[in-house]
Design a protein around this motif. Sequence first.
Motif, PDB file in Angstrom:
ATOM      1  N   VAL A 294      -5.901 -57.677  44.530  1.00  0.00           N
ATOM      2  CA  VAL A 294      -4.596 -57.029  44.306  1.00  0.00           C
ATOM      3  C   VAL A 294      -4.816 -55.526  44.185  1.00  0.00           C
ATOM      4  CG1 VAL A 294      -2.625 -56.850  42.726  1.00  0.00           C
ATOM      5  CG2 VAL A 294      -3.771 -59.048  42.997  1.00  0.00           C
ATOM      6  N   LYS A 295      -3.991 -54.756  44.903  1.00  0.00           N
ATOM      7  CA  LYS A 295      -4.002 -53.297  44.744  1.00  0.00           C
ATOM      8  C   LYS A 295      -2.608 -52.875  44.319  1.00  0.00           C
ATOM      9  CE  LYS A 295      -7.433 -52.388  48.247  1.00  0.00           C
ATOM     10  NZ  LYS A 295      -7.809 -51.860  49.517  1.00  0.00           N
ATOM     11  N   THR A 296      -2.494 -52.136  43.234  1.00  0.00           N
ATOM     12  CA  THR A 296      -1.157 -51.701  42.828  1.00  0.00           C
ATOM     13  C   THR A 296      -0.735 -50.492  43.670  1.00  0.00           C
ATOM     14  OG1 THR A 296      -1.949 -50.191  41.110  1.00  0.00           O
ATOM     15  CG2 THR A 296      -1.561 -52.467  40.456  1.00  0.00           C
ATOM     16  N   ALA A 297       0.563 -50.373  43.882  1.00  0.00           N
ATOM     17  CA  ALA A 297       1.107 -49.284  44.704  1.00  0.00           C
ATOM     18  C   ALA A 297       2.583 -49.108  44.361  1.00  0.00           C
ATOM     19  CB  ALA A 297       0.950 -49.622  46.189  1.00  0.00           C
ATOM     20  N   PRO A 298       3.147 -47.929  44.661  1.00  0.00           N
ATOM     21  CA  PRO A 298       4.588 -47.771  44.455  1.00  0.00           C
ATOM     22  C   PRO A 298       5.355 -48.816  45.297  1.00  0.00           C
ATOM     23  CG  PRO A 298       3.564 -45.636  44.911  1.00  0.00           C
ATOM     24  CD  PRO A 298       2.507 -46.681  45.156  1.00  0.00           C
ATOM     25  N   HIS A 299       6.587 -49.118  44.899  1.00  0.00           N
ATOM     26  CA  HIS A 299       7.429 -50.075  45.617  1.00  0.00           C
ATOM     27  C   HIS A 299       7.537 -49.690  47.101  1.00  0.00           C
ATOM     28  CE1 HIS A 299      10.436 -53.257  45.567  1.00  0.00           C
ATOM     29  NE2 HIS A 299      11.117 -52.538  46.433  1.00  0.00           N
ATOM     30  N   PRO A 300       7.412 -50.605  48.051  1.00  0.00           N
ATOM     31  CA  PRO A 300       7.421 -52.063  47.903  1.00  0.00           C
ATOM     32  C   PRO A 300       6.048 -52.681  47.700  1.00  0.00           C
ATOM     33  CG  PRO A 300       7.586 -51.494  50.217  1.00  0.00           C
ATOM     34  CD  PRO A 300       7.518 -50.196  49.478  1.00  0.00           C
ATOM     35  N   THR A 304       2.374 -51.841  39.433  1.00  0.00           N
ATOM     36  CA  THR A 304       1.398 -51.658  38.350  1.00  0.00           C
ATOM     37  C   THR A 304       1.841 -52.398  37.096  1.00  0.00           C
ATOM     38  OG1 THR A 304       0.361 -50.029  36.892  1.00  0.00           O
ATOM     39  CG2 THR A 304       2.501 -49.424  37.767  1.00  0.00           C
ATOM     40  N   ASP A 305       3.161 -52.523  36.897  1.00  0.00           N
ATOM     41  CA  ASP A 305       3.656 -53.179  35.685  1.00  0.00           C
ATOM     42  C   ASP A 305       3.414 -54.690  35.690  1.00  0.00           C
ATOM     43  OD1 ASP A 305       4.446 -50.664  34.950  1.00  0.00           O
ATOM     44  OD2 ASP A 305       6.572 -50.969  35.353  1.00  0.00           O
ATOM     45  N   MET A 306       2.891 -55.233  36.799  1.00  0.00           N
ATOM     46  CA  MET A 306       2.514 -56.658  36.866  1.00  0.00           C
ATOM     47  C   MET A 306       1.000 -56.842  36.952  1.00  0.00           C
ATOM     48  SD  MET A 306       4.930 -58.839  36.662  1.00  0.00           S
ATOM     49  CE  MET A 306       3.951 -60.239  37.188  1.00  0.00           C
ATOM     50  N   GLN A 307       0.246 -55.738  36.869  1.00  0.00           N
ATOM     51  CA  GLN A 307      -1.209 -55.822  37.107  1.00  0.00           C
ATOM     52  C   GLN A 307      -1.926 -56.654  36.037  1.00  0.00           C
ATOM     53  OE1 GLN A 307      -4.596 -54.827  35.663  1.00  0.00           O
ATOM     54  NE2 GLN A 307      -4.052 -52.698  35.924  1.00  0.00           N
ATOM     55  N   SER A 308      -1.601 -56.402  34.765  1.00  0.00           N
ATOM     56  CA  SER A 308      -2.330 -57.120  33.706  1.00  0.00           C
ATOM     57  C   SER A 308      -1.972 -58.610  33.700  1.00  0.00           C
ATOM     58  CB  SER A 308      -2.021 -56.492  32.345  1.00  0.00           C
ATOM     59  OG  SER A 308      -0.626 -56.417  32.146  1.00  0.00           O
ATOM     60  N   GLU A 329      -4.408 -44.521  35.002  1.00  0.00           N
ATOM     61  CA  GLU A 329      -5.868 -44.563  34.842  1.00  0.00           C
ATOM     62  C   GLU A 329      -6.319 -45.414  33.661  1.00  0.00           C
ATOM     63  OE1 GLU A 329      -6.332 -40.231  32.659  1.00  0.00           O
ATOM     64  OE2 GLU A 329      -5.829 -40.340  34.790  1.00  0.00           O
ATOM     65  N   GLN A 330      -5.404 -45.666  32.697  1.00  0.00           N
ATOM     66  CA  GLN A 330      -5.842 -46.460  31.538  1.00  0.00           C
ATOM     67  C   GLN A 330      -5.097 -47.785  31.454  1.00  0.00           C
ATOM     68  OE1 GLN A 330      -6.079 -44.403  27.777  1.00  0.00           O
ATOM     69  NE2 GLN A 330      -6.906 -42.586  28.758  1.00  0.00           N
ATOM     70  N   ARG A 331      -4.982 -48.450  32.591  1.00  0.00           N
ATOM     71  CA  ARG A 331      -4.253 -49.705  32.520  1.00  0.00           C
ATOM     72  C   ARG A 331      -5.162 -50.933  32.481  1.00  0.00           C
ATOM     73  NH1 ARG A 331       1.921 -50.419  34.418  1.00  0.00           N
ATOM     74  NH2 ARG A 331       2.527 -50.677  32.271  1.00  0.00           N
ATOM     75  N   ALA A 375       0.527 -59.798  29.137  1.00  0.00           N
ATOM     76  CA  ALA A 375      -0.660 -60.488  29.665  1.00  0.00           C
ATOM     77  C   ALA A 375      -1.284 -61.370  28.583  1.00  0.00           C
ATOM     78  CB  ALA A 375      -1.673 -59.453  30.158  1.00  0.00           C
ATOM     79  N   LEU A 376      -1.323 -60.874  27.351  1.00  0.00           N
ATOM     80  CA  LEU A 376      -1.931 -61.651  26.265  1.00  0.00           C
ATOM     81  C   LEU A 376      -1.079 -62.880  25.929  1.00  0.00           C
ATOM     82  CD1 LEU A 376      -3.221 -58.724  24.023  1.00  0.00           C
ATOM     83  CD2 LEU A 376      -4.560 -60.216  25.525  1.00  0.00           C
ATOM     84  N   ILE A 377       0.232 -62.742  26.049  1.00  0.00           N
ATOM     85  CA  ILE A 377       1.085 -63.926  25.842  1.00  0.00           C
ATOM     86  C   ILE A 377       0.747 -64.983  26.888  1.00  0.00           C
ATOM     87  CG2 ILE A 377       3.450 -64.800  26.027  1.00  0.00           C
ATOM     88  CD1 ILE A 377       4.435 -62.376  24.609  1.00  0.00           C
ATOM     89  N   ILE A 378       0.635 -64.550  28.151  1.00  0.00           N
ATOM     90  CA  ILE A 378       0.310 -65.498  29.232  1.00  0.00           C
ATOM     91  C   ILE A 378      -1.047 -66.150  28.953  1.00  0.00           C
ATOM     92  CG2 ILE A 378      -0.278 -65.668  31.696  1.00  0.00           C
ATOM     93  CD1 ILE A 378       1.817 -63.337  32.100  1.00  0.00           C
ATOM     94  N   ALA A 379      -2.014 -65.328  28.530  1.00  0.00           N
ATOM     95  CA  ALA A 379      -3.348 -65.859  28.225  1.00  0.00           C
ATOM     96  C   ALA A 379      -3.252 -66.895  27.100  1.00  0.00           C
ATOM     97  CB  ALA A 379      -4.275 -64.716  27.838  1.00  0.00           C
ATOM     98  N   GLY A 380      -2.486 -66.550  26.075  1.00  0.00           N
ATOM     99  CA  GLY A 380      -2.348 -67.458  24.935  1.00  0.00           C
ATOM    100  C   GLY A 380      -1.684 -68.772  25.314  1.00  0.00           C
TER     101      GLY A 380
END
Length: 434
Positions: A294-300, A304-308, A329-331, A375-380
């Motif tokens: 997966v590579k994040t990029a501006p729409h479409p 990035t808000d779905m990366q974690s 850079e710190q995601r 992401a942590l909720i999904i992991a849990g």
Amino acid sequence: MDKFIIKGGRRLTGEVVISGAKNAAVAILPAVILSDEPCTIENVPSISDVNISIRILKEMGATVEYLGNNTYRIDPTTIDKCCVPYETARKMRASYYFLGALLGKFKKARVSMPGGCPLGDRPIDQHLKAFTALGAEYNLSQGMVDLKADKLEGNQIFFDVVTVGATMNAMLAAVRAEGLTVIENAAKEPHIVDLANFLSAMGANIIGAGTDVIKIKGVKYLHGTTYSVIPDQIEAGTFMVAVAATKGDVLIKNVIPKHLESITKKLEKIGVNIQQFDDSIRVWVDGPLVKTNVKTAPHPGFPTDMQSQIATLLTLAEGTSIITENIWEQRFRYVDELRRMGADITVNGKVALIEGKGKLMGAPVKACDLRAGAALIIAGLAASGVTEIEDIFHIERGYDCMEGKLRALGADIEKVSVPDTQSKSDKENGREAV
Ligand code: EPU
């Protein structure tokens, strides 16, 4: 301080309704300032970022009435202050939309620089470039941004980077400027189009939103309107991943499937089944989950808000996946927390290598930002045993009743209160601003 306690291992099943989009609502609410008449905004999500936006509007003198059913009536004609102080602005990155809206309406604005942020450097140089192109002068001192213009005149604005915030701010400042503004290299996210639709519903003259060139002809008067915020693309994507991670089967309602295309395509590659309807999608898993990149990029591109969230799913898949984060850079700060749950992830700069192990184990963890918390909720939910997530105020900034919606799908998740010392120091450090 509240925390979530999740007993993992339950499949999510049933139906869930997605709320209005955070990143559209936090621009549309300040945009009401531009109107010469009251507006009614529907489908506003019940999240703390919206509460802060409403508080700022009230502090400036707007008359705000909650009509029930996620609907606000806002009369901006009573506004008598053009200032957003540090105490409120630092709580929410999106407070910068008050700059564009106040400048566009009153030709002046005084807004605190958005506060400390956990995603890396978040400059506002492109916002300032847009305002100055339209004729404003700015002054940065004592942590405040001051904007002033004798008059605003349309101009050409070329953004050096694709930026959601500066594109929206340029639109807000330009709708009442004299003449034509052309925004080039504009962002194309669904919330850009939603803001343009709202402004147009008030009488603004905008074409091209959703493409990389937006043209705005300034108008002198904006009238009141009733407008409904679009469904939240990222909340929908987060539920899609949560269903996949628990090998569940859920109908996700109130979505715009077109907005979810990049997420849908990736999930299908991972082995998730997705069936699209007009305004809902069914997501289910009946086979193995497999690796993907997966590579994040501006729409479409992939957001990035779905990366974690998707990284978490890939820890449960078979094989090695590579994630490249191209926006913030710190995601990858959530990675340490996922490691505590047994994930095998190596981060090198903007690339993360995930060795899919097929399972996670519950552990005490901390949300370091909004999407990290998701992401942590999904992991849990997917892990064996109990996961306790601290600092959930990050999650509540952007997800409307996350635990209630998950419980209705069969998750074992509860919110509990614990003494407040840690969260207080986090707030003092401005950690809530995203
Ligand atoms: N950038 C600049 N100069 C600027 C503005 C941005 O260099 O003046 C750079 C940023 O450093 C970044 C890139 O441009 O590398 C993109 O930033 P953008 O301006 O698009 O981000 P934003 O408007 O601050 C919004 C969302 C974020 C989302 C990003 C990218 C809101 C309130 N926030 O931020 O949402 O990650 O777009 O899509 O709309 C979230 O919801 O979790 C969240 C962080």
